[in-house]
Design a protein around this motif. Structure first.
Motif, PDB file in Angstrom:
ATOM      1  N   ALA A   1       0.842  -1.199   0.000  1.00  0.00           N
ATOM      2  CA  ALA A   1       0.000   0.000   0.000  1.00  0.00           C
ATOM      3  C   ALA A   1       0.876   1.248   0.000  1.00  0.00           C
ATOM      4  N   LEU A   2       2.003   1.203   0.747  1.00  0.00           N
ATOM      5  CA  LEU A   2       2.875   2.380   0.791  1.00  0.00           C
ATOM      6  C   LEU A   2       3.546   2.610  -0.570  1.00  0.00           C
TER       7      LEU A   2
ATOM      8  N   LEU B   1       0.703   6.482  -6.849  1.00  0.00           N
ATOM      9  CA  LEU B   1      -0.518   7.280  -6.999  1.00  0.00           C
ATOM     10  C   LEU B   1      -0.194   8.762  -7.039  1.00  0.00           C
TER      11      LEU B   1
ATOM     12  N   GLU C   1       2.351   1.707  -3.412  1.00  0.00           N
ATOM     13  CA  GLU C   1       1.273   2.156  -4.281  1.00  0.00           C
ATOM     14  C   GLU C   1       1.019   3.647  -4.086  1.00  0.00           C
ATOM     15  N   GLY C   2       1.164   4.101  -2.836  1.00  0.00           N
ATOM     16  CA  GLY C   2       0.962   5.512  -2.541  1.00  0.00           C
ATOM     17  C   GLY C   2       1.886   6.393  -3.362  1.00  0.00           C
TER      18      GLY C   2
END
Lengths: 67, 443
Positions: free
Chosen positions: A51-52, A58, A54-55
């Motif tokens: 998730a990090l 993004l 991916e951040g």
């Protein structure tokens, strides 16, 4: 949108995130194979790290859109 | 959501192909009516470029005084454009689209400082194909299912039958909806929504408090969760010490999972204080994600794929994190202990920015994952229309259906997984940020 430099930026962000998350997933598989009893901890940390990563991708994508 | 409705019809009925045909005929006839209605009837296919020039002229002069408004320009000659369809379908609207010209209207609550309140059902606009309304009410019109306002103050108030709703292309190449009335083109203001404002929509002369699809779905999920949790809580009180039953059996493992896998590892002994917040965001996001997968009435709203919604969720997390931050946390942000002073000059701005980047990525991650999934599904359904040449080629449509149905089903399965993962990731990251803020120094 259309074909433009934006598209290249988006693609680069996707490639970067793909490599990063791929590494995380692969290493997590290795770790689970080595220690199957720790699967719960490994999975939670894998998702957190993915998730990090991916951040970052993004943020790159949003900047590609608005700049 | 028309196309997703369509895919279900295609899966479940053998006459699916005919429906796709019907549908596109409907679209074409719609275009035709627009042309008939437009002031000067002209053949769009031949005069497409001329119409374009006319429009850019209008845009340059910035008014609508000279001449005629041609409403259908950009669309007709290019046929079916997937990205446009996709963006209309993931957007918010003032009515649930059921089938063809059938809509479930929702209340429109509009306020303009120069005019006052307008409260009415969306059905009053007399919506036809594409969700475009045939009436303008006090300068409000409905375009693609969403309420917009006509910019020009000389446009008559009250209920006015408009000639057509079309698009014009400005100098920068982006499309804007326009309204044709009395032979003139009228520009529309941007939609009055938060995310439209963020991405260049700007400030509008009216405020839209309507119960839109998104708002309706959020209220629905809210009521659903309230009922589920109160009934479970009551059951625990009533049947103390007994094995869980019914709804309890569904909720208990999930609640325990959030408590044991998310709250306890990150928050330590103080997890009880933050567990209600974490459970609330988890179930709210999960509920909205799942109801967003349903392609027909109670679902079909893309709530967690709306930047405004994810922004508020991230904002709550930001407040919870920073209001519960202890001295230790703020010291690490503004004056990192144990590093040389010159490093601190770099580290402090970075850490300070990090305070905002964390909720910002939280907002974007949820938005991007859900929106991307929906766009991919709509694109796969769009294959039918691309291969079928917008309903003209039955053989092409057949190939499109054969390609599209398995791809869409696969993508929906992935999206189901993503719905759970994103709700979990949001909660997990919120817990880890709170955990970092309340961590006690251990030395």
């Amino acid at each position: 949108m259309g074909g433009s430099i934006t598209a290249i930026g988006l693609a680069l962000a996707a490639i970067g995130a793909g490599i990063g998350i791929g590494q995380i997933g692969g290493r997590a598989m290795d770790a689970i194979a080595r220690q199957p009893e720790a699967v719960g901890d490994i999975r939670a940390n894998m998702i957190l790290t993915a998730a990090l990563v991916e951040g970052a991708a993004l943020i790159a994508m949003v900047l590609a859109y608005i700049l | 959501m028309r196309n997703i409705l369509l895919i279900f019809a295609l899966i479940f009925s053998t006459s699916g192909m005919l429906l796709a045909q019907d549908h596109d005929h409907a679209d074409h006839s719609d275009d035709a009516t627009h042309q008939e209605e437009s002031h000067e009837a002209h053949d769009d296919h031949e005069h497409g470029t001329a119409a374009h020039d006319e429009h850019s002229d209008h845009a340059e002069h910035g008014d609508h005084e000279h001449g005629h408004c041609f409403c259908d320009s950009g669309h007709a000659e290019e046929g079916f454009i997937v990205s446009e369809t996709a963006f209309h379908h993931i957007g918010d609207a003032n009515a649930f689209h059921v089938w063809g010209d059938l809509y479930i209207p929702l209340p429109c609550i509009l306020y303009a400082p120069d005019h006052g309140w307008n409260v009415m059902m969306a059905s009053k606009f007399d919506m036809g194909g594409h969700g475009n309304g045939a009436l303008a009410i006090d300068r409000y019109v409905i375009v693609h299912g969403g309420v917009m306002r006509i910019e020009d103050e000389s446009f008559p108030m009250g209920e006015v039958a408009i000639e057509c709703i079309g698009h014009e292309i400005d100098e920068e190449g982006s499309e804007h909806p326009i309204v044709g009335y009395n032979g003139n083109c009228y520009q529309l203001e941007s939609k009055s929504t938060l995310d439209q404002g963020v991405f260049g929509g700007g400030i509008t002369s009216y405020y839209d408090f309507s119960i839109t699809k998104n708002v309706f779905t959020m209220l629905l999920v809210f009521v659903l969760l309230l009922w589920m949790f109160t009934s479970v809580a009551k059951a625990y009180k009533k049947r103390r010490g007994q094995a869980p039953r019914g709804m309890q059996g569904l909720m208990e493992p999930v609640i325990l999972f959030i408590q044991d896998e998310v709250a306890k590892p990150f928050l330590g002994a103080k997890y009880g204080r933050y567990l209600p917040f974490l459970l609330s965001i988890f179930f709210f996001i999960l509920g909205l994600n799942l109801i967003g997968q349903v392609p027909f009435f109670p679902g079909s709203a893309n709530v967690t794929g709306n930047l405004g919604v994810t922004f508020v969720l991230a904002l709550f997390t930001f407040f919870v994190v920073n209001f519960s931050g202890n001295k230790h946390y703020w010291e690490h942000v503004f004056w990192m202990p144990g590093v040389p002073a010159w490093v601190k000059t770099i580290l402090t701005p970075v850490e300070f920015l990090g305070l905002f980047i964390k909720p910002f990525t939280l907002m974007l991650r949820l938005f991007a994952n859900i929106t991307a999934g929906h766009i991919v599904i709509i694109s796969f359904v769009g294959l039918i229309f691309i291969f079928g040449n917008s309903g003209e080629s039955v053989g092409g449509s057949t190939v499109g259906v054969l390609a599209s149905v398995p791809l869409t089903m696969f993508m929906m399965a992935i999206e189901l997984l993503v719905a759970f993962i994103q709700a979990f990731v949001f909660t997990l990251l919120a817990a880890s940020y709170i955990g970092a803020a309340i961590e006690e120094p251990h030395h």
